[in-house]
Motif scaffolding. Sequence first.
Motif, short mmCIF file in Angstrom:
data_model
loop_
_atom_site.label_atom_id
_atom_site.label_comp_id
_atom_site.label_asym_id
_atom_site.label_seq_id
_atom_site.Cartn_x
_atom_site.Cartn_y
_atom_site.Cartn_z
N LEU A 42 69.41 46.26 -0.85
CA LEU A 42 69.62 47.68 -1.17
C LEU A 42 68.36 48.30 -1.75
O LEU A 42 68.00 49.44 -1.43
CB LEU A 42 70.78 47.81 -2.16
CG LEU A 42 72.18 47.55 -1.63
CD1 LEU A 42 73.18 47.50 -2.77
CD2 LEU A 42 72.58 48.63 -0.62
N THR A 43 67.68 47.53 -2.58
CA THR A 43 66.45 48.03 -3.20
C THR A 43 65.35 48.20 -2.15
O THR A 43 64.64 49.21 -2.13
CB THR A 43 65.99 47.07 -4.30
OG1 THR A 43 67.04 46.94 -5.28
CG2 THR A 43 64.73 47.57 -4.99
N ASP A 45 65.79 48.62 1.10
CA ASP A 45 66.17 49.71 2.02
C ASP A 45 65.83 51.07 1.42
O ASP A 45 65.33 51.96 2.12
CB ASP A 45 67.66 49.64 2.33
CG ASP A 45 68.02 48.48 3.24
OD1 ASP A 45 67.10 47.87 3.81
OD2 ASP A 45 69.22 48.18 3.36
N TYR A 46 66.09 51.22 0.12
CA TYR A 46 65.85 52.52 -0.50
C TYR A 46 64.35 52.80 -0.64
O TYR A 46 63.86 53.86 -0.22
CB TYR A 46 66.53 52.63 -1.87
CG TYR A 46 66.20 53.94 -2.53
CD1 TYR A 46 66.79 55.13 -2.09
CD2 TYR A 46 65.25 54.02 -3.55
CE1 TYR A 46 66.46 56.36 -2.65
CE2 TYR A 46 64.92 55.24 -4.12
CZ TYR A 46 65.52 56.41 -3.67
OH TYR A 46 65.16 57.61 -4.21
N PHE A 47 63.61 51.88 -1.24
CA PHE A 47 62.21 52.16 -1.54
C PHE A 47 61.29 52.02 -0.33
O PHE A 47 60.11 52.35 -0.42
CB PHE A 47 61.73 51.28 -2.69
CG PHE A 47 62.28 51.70 -4.03
CD1 PHE A 47 61.84 52.87 -4.62
CD2 PHE A 47 63.25 50.95 -4.66
CE1 PHE A 47 62.36 53.29 -5.84
CE2 PHE A 47 63.77 51.36 -5.88
CZ PHE A 47 63.33 52.52 -6.47
N GLN A 49 62.00 53.81 2.26
CA GLN A 49 62.14 55.13 2.85
C GLN A 49 60.99 56.06 2.43
O GLN A 49 60.58 56.05 1.27
CB GLN A 49 63.45 55.79 2.41
CG GLN A 49 64.71 55.07 2.81
CD GLN A 49 65.92 55.82 2.29
OE1 GLN A 49 66.34 56.84 2.86
NE2 GLN A 49 66.46 55.35 1.18
N SER A 52 60.76 58.15 -1.19
CA SER A 52 61.57 57.50 -2.23
C SER A 52 60.81 57.37 -3.54
O SER A 52 61.41 57.14 -4.59
CB SER A 52 62.03 56.12 -1.76
OG SER A 52 60.92 55.29 -1.47
N LYS A 53 59.50 57.49 -3.49
CA LYS A 53 58.69 57.42 -4.70
C LYS A 53 57.48 58.34 -4.56
O LYS A 53 57.07 58.69 -3.45
CB LYS A 53 58.24 55.98 -4.98
CG LYS A 53 57.50 55.33 -3.83
CD LYS A 53 57.26 53.86 -4.11
CE LYS A 53 56.42 53.20 -3.04
NZ LYS A 53 57.10 53.20 -1.73
N SER A 97 69.97 60.85 -2.05
CA SER A 97 69.59 59.50 -1.64
C SER A 97 69.47 58.57 -2.85
O SER A 97 69.95 57.44 -2.83
CB SER A 97 68.26 59.55 -0.89
OG SER A 97 67.88 58.26 -0.46
N TRP A 98 68.85 59.06 -3.91
CA TRP A 98 68.70 58.26 -5.14
C TRP A 98 70.06 57.98 -5.77
O TRP A 98 70.35 56.86 -6.19
CB TRP A 98 67.80 59.00 -6.12
CG TRP A 98 67.72 58.41 -7.50
CD1 TRP A 98 68.21 58.93 -8.64
CD2 TRP A 98 67.11 57.16 -7.88
NE1 TRP A 98 67.94 58.11 -9.71
CE2 TRP A 98 67.27 57.02 -9.28
CE3 TRP A 98 66.45 56.16 -7.17
CZ2 TRP A 98 66.79 55.92 -9.98
CZ3 TRP A 98 65.96 55.06 -7.87
CH2 TRP A 98 66.14 54.94 -9.25
N TYR A 101 71.83 55.30 -3.86
CA TYR A 101 71.28 53.98 -4.19
C TYR A 101 71.84 53.48 -5.52
O TYR A 101 72.28 52.32 -5.63
CB TYR A 101 69.76 54.05 -4.25
CG TYR A 101 69.11 52.85 -4.90
CD1 TYR A 101 69.13 51.59 -4.29
CD2 TYR A 101 68.49 52.96 -6.15
CE1 TYR A 101 68.55 50.49 -4.90
CE2 TYR A 101 67.90 51.87 -6.75
CZ TYR A 101 67.93 50.63 -6.12
OH TYR A 101 67.35 49.54 -6.73
N LYS A 104 75.48 52.38 -5.09
CA LYS A 104 75.62 51.11 -4.37
C LYS A 104 75.21 49.93 -5.23
O LYS A 104 75.92 48.93 -5.34
CB LYS A 104 74.78 51.15 -3.09
CG LYS A 104 75.32 52.05 -1.99
CD LYS A 104 74.43 52.01 -0.77
CE LYS A 104 74.98 52.84 0.37
NZ LYS A 104 74.09 52.80 1.57
#
Length: 233
Positions: A42-43, A45-47, A49, A52-53, A97-98, A101, A104
């Motif tokens: 999950l981490t 997949d999110y970061f 993107q 995402s940062k 999105s954040w 995350y 989840k």
Amino acid sequence: MKTKILSTLLLCFGLNLSAQEYYWTSYNFNVDSEDVEITAKLTADYFSQPGSKADGVTVYLFETHFNDKDTNYSHSLVFTGSLDAMGEQYSRGQNDSWNLYLTKIGQYVKSHSAAAGNSLISYGDIGVHPVQNVLWLDVNDAGKFAEAWKKYHSKFTPKDRRVTLGQFGLGRSSMGETHYVLIGVNDFKTAFSVGKYREGNKEDEKAWDEFINSISGEVTILRSNTRIMLGKW
């Protein structure tokens, strides 16, 4: 004394801006062993993107491997970057999105603690060594310690590792830690004997003894832990 220490720290940081020193935040939490894989996915997949940062911010996921009973969190999510980059990261606010995350990952993790600080003096490549030993320190005379640390490590740090002297800022524990030393290496063999490279090198051994003697009574090791890098984005 506090004013003197603060002034010295600011001077040390100012002198090392060109060495790409950085600010960091760390969010520490616990994950059951059966949920580590999904938490890491999950981490990632999110970061992974776009957006995402903030530009200039790097995110790491670490797993705690060796620790004392009070450093009882299993994982850390760490953000690093310049002061401007970190300021941008924390001024972005919430987004769908954040929040998704967080929702989840919140099913699998239990929050433990959080802290922030910055590095002061570093040698070696940043963010490439998967095994990291971290020493938490209580330093009496920050300027004296930093100068002695720099004198030794600027000359004798092996090329296959990263060493950093930094300071805690926000989220200090009741132990009163002021500084930390981070030693990043490539494998556990090296982590088990980080000082072995000095053996047989008379110049290095003498310089190390001088370093230890110069900081005698000035620094106390409060705790240590060893962590493994699971991901970097």
